[in-house]
Design a protein around this motif. Structure first.
Motif, mmCIF file in Angstrom:
data_model
loop_
_atom_site.group_PDB
_atom_site.id
_atom_site.type_symbol
_atom_site.label_atom_id
_atom_site.label_comp_id
_atom_site.label_asym_id
_atom_site.label_seq_id
_atom_site.Cartn_x
_atom_site.Cartn_y
_atom_site.Cartn_z
ATOM 1 N N MET A 1 0.849 -1.176 0.000
ATOM 2 C CA MET A 1 0.000 0.000 0.000
ATOM 3 C C MET A 1 0.894 1.238 0.000
ATOM 4 N N MET A 2 0.550 2.188 -0.808
ATOM 5 C CA MET A 2 1.326 3.419 -0.904
ATOM 6 C C MET A 2 0.928 4.389 0.215
ATOM 7 N N LEU A 3 1.936 4.987 0.810
ATOM 8 C CA LEU A 3 1.745 6.003 1.847
ATOM 9 C C LEU A 3 2.381 7.298 1.368
ATOM 10 N N LYS A 4 1.919 8.420 1.904
ATOM 11 C CA LYS A 4 2.489 9.722 1.552
ATOM 12 C C LYS A 4 2.851 10.460 2.831
ATOM 13 N N CYS A 5 4.083 10.929 2.889
ATOM 14 C CA CYS A 5 4.570 11.673 4.052
ATOM 15 C C CYS A 5 3.899 13.044 4.112
ATOM 16 N N ASP A 6 3.449 13.418 5.300
ATOM 17 C CA ASP A 6 2.784 14.705 5.493
ATOM 18 C C ASP A 6 3.756 15.887 5.416
ATOM 19 N N ILE A 7 5.025 15.646 5.666
ATOM 20 C CA ILE A 7 6.004 16.730 5.700
ATOM 21 C C ILE A 7 6.694 16.936 4.353
ATOM 22 N N CYS A 8 7.338 15.882 3.830
ATOM 23 C CA CYS A 8 8.142 16.045 2.611
ATOM 24 C C CYS A 8 7.409 15.644 1.333
ATOM 25 N N GLY A 9 6.234 15.008 1.463
ATOM 26 C CA GLY A 9 5.452 14.632 0.300
ATOM 27 C C GLY A 9 5.922 13.372 -0.402
ATOM 28 N N CYS A 10 6.905 12.697 0.160
ATOM 29 C CA CYS A 10 7.430 11.467 -0.427
ATOM 30 C C CYS A 10 6.341 10.395 -0.446
ATOM 31 N N GLU A 11 6.151 9.764 -1.607
ATOM 32 C CA GLU A 11 5.225 8.645 -1.708
ATOM 33 C C GLU A 11 6.047 7.370 -1.743
ATOM 34 N N PHE A 12 5.678 6.401 -0.898
ATOM 35 C CA PHE A 12 6.453 5.173 -0.787
ATOM 36 C C PHE A 12 5.557 4.020 -0.393
ATOM 37 N N ASP A 13 6.009 2.819 -0.743
ATOM 38 C CA ASP A 13 5.306 1.609 -0.351
ATOM 39 C C ASP A 13 5.616 1.346 1.117
ATOM 40 N N HIS A 14 4.645 0.852 1.872
ATOM 41 C CA HIS A 14 4.855 0.631 3.308
ATOM 42 C C HIS A 14 5.990 -0.351 3.579
ATOM 43 N N THR A 15 6.317 -1.203 2.612
ATOM 44 C CA THR A 15 7.408 -2.164 2.812
ATOM 45 C C THR A 15 8.774 -1.493 2.716
ATOM 46 N N GLN A 16 8.837 -0.280 2.164
ATOM 47 C CA GLN A 16 10.090 0.464 2.051
ATOM 48 C C GLN A 16 10.340 1.353 3.268
ATOM 49 N N ALA A 17 9.348 1.474 4.121
ATOM 50 C CA ALA A 17 9.451 2.359 5.281
ATOM 51 C C ALA A 17 10.295 1.718 6.375
ATOM 52 N N GLY A 18 10.898 2.559 7.181
ATOM 53 C CA GLY A 18 11.659 2.072 8.325
ATOM 54 C C GLY A 18 10.738 1.769 9.487
ATOM 55 N N ASP A 19 11.220 0.956 10.416
ATOM 56 C CA ASP A 19 10.444 0.646 11.612
ATOM 57 C C ASP A 19 10.426 1.835 12.557
ATOM 58 N N CYS A 20 9.328 2.006 13.243
ATOM 59 C CA CYS A 20 9.182 3.097 14.199
ATOM 60 C C CYS A 20 10.067 2.848 15.415
ATOM 61 N N ASP A 21 10.783 3.875 15.823
ATOM 62 C CA ASP A 21 11.623 3.800 17.016
ATOM 63 C C ASP A 21 11.374 5.019 17.904
ATOM 64 N N CYS A 22 10.113 5.462 17.925
ATOM 65 C CA CYS A 22 9.777 6.700 18.632
ATOM 66 C C CYS A 22 9.868 6.570 20.152
ATOM 67 N N GLY A 23 9.674 5.367 20.682
ATOM 68 C CA GLY A 23 9.728 5.185 22.125
ATOM 69 C C GLY A 23 8.537 5.765 22.855
ATOM 70 N N MET A 24 7.462 6.031 22.148
ATOM 71 C CA MET A 24 6.285 6.656 22.749
ATOM 72 C C MET A 24 5.140 5.680 22.983
ATOM 73 N N GLY A 25 5.425 4.383 22.915
ATOM 74 C CA GLY A 25 4.407 3.393 23.224
ATOM 75 C C GLY A 25 3.468 3.053 22.084
ATOM 76 N N CYS A 26 3.884 3.283 20.856
ATOM 77 C CA CYS A 26 3.012 2.967 19.721
ATOM 78 C C CYS A 26 3.027 1.473 19.421
ATOM 79 N N GLY A 27 3.895 0.732 20.050
ATOM 80 C CA GLY A 27 3.971 -0.703 19.818
ATOM 81 C C GLY A 27 4.603 -1.071 18.497
ATOM 82 N N GLY A 28 5.321 -0.129 17.904
ATOM 83 C CA GLY A 28 5.974 -0.404 16.622
ATOM 84 C C GLY A 28 5.003 -0.454 15.461
#
Length: 70
Positions: A1-28
């Motif tokens: 599924m294609m996602l679009k970044c709200d800040i830079c406008g980059c469109e990318f497939d979710h499989t190309q995205a990096g894993d979340c490392d925010c540490g805010m309890g999102c559960g990854g």
């Protein structure tokens, strides 16, 4: 599924995205934009898939799969 970044406008497939490392309890269940690194919230249909992937990484889940236990 294609996602679009709200800040830079980059469109990318979710499989190309990096894993979340925010540490805010999102559960990854969020991903990082491959261009700018912004953490993006996954749509509900992808959250379930991501959660299943994260859960399947545990040693107990791998052992249960090998033994055929559910």
């Amino acid at each position: 599924m294609m996602l679009k970044c709200d800040i830079c406008g980059c469109e990318f497939d979710h499989t190309q995205a990096g894993d979340c490392d925010c540490g805010m309890g999102c559960g990854g269940q969020n991903v990082k934009c491959p261009q700018c690194g912004l953490h993006l919230i996954l749509p509900p249909e992808l959250r379930k898939i991501k959660e299943k992937e994260e859960n399947s990484k545990s040693m107990l889940d791998k052992l249960a799969e090998e033994l055929g236990v559910q």
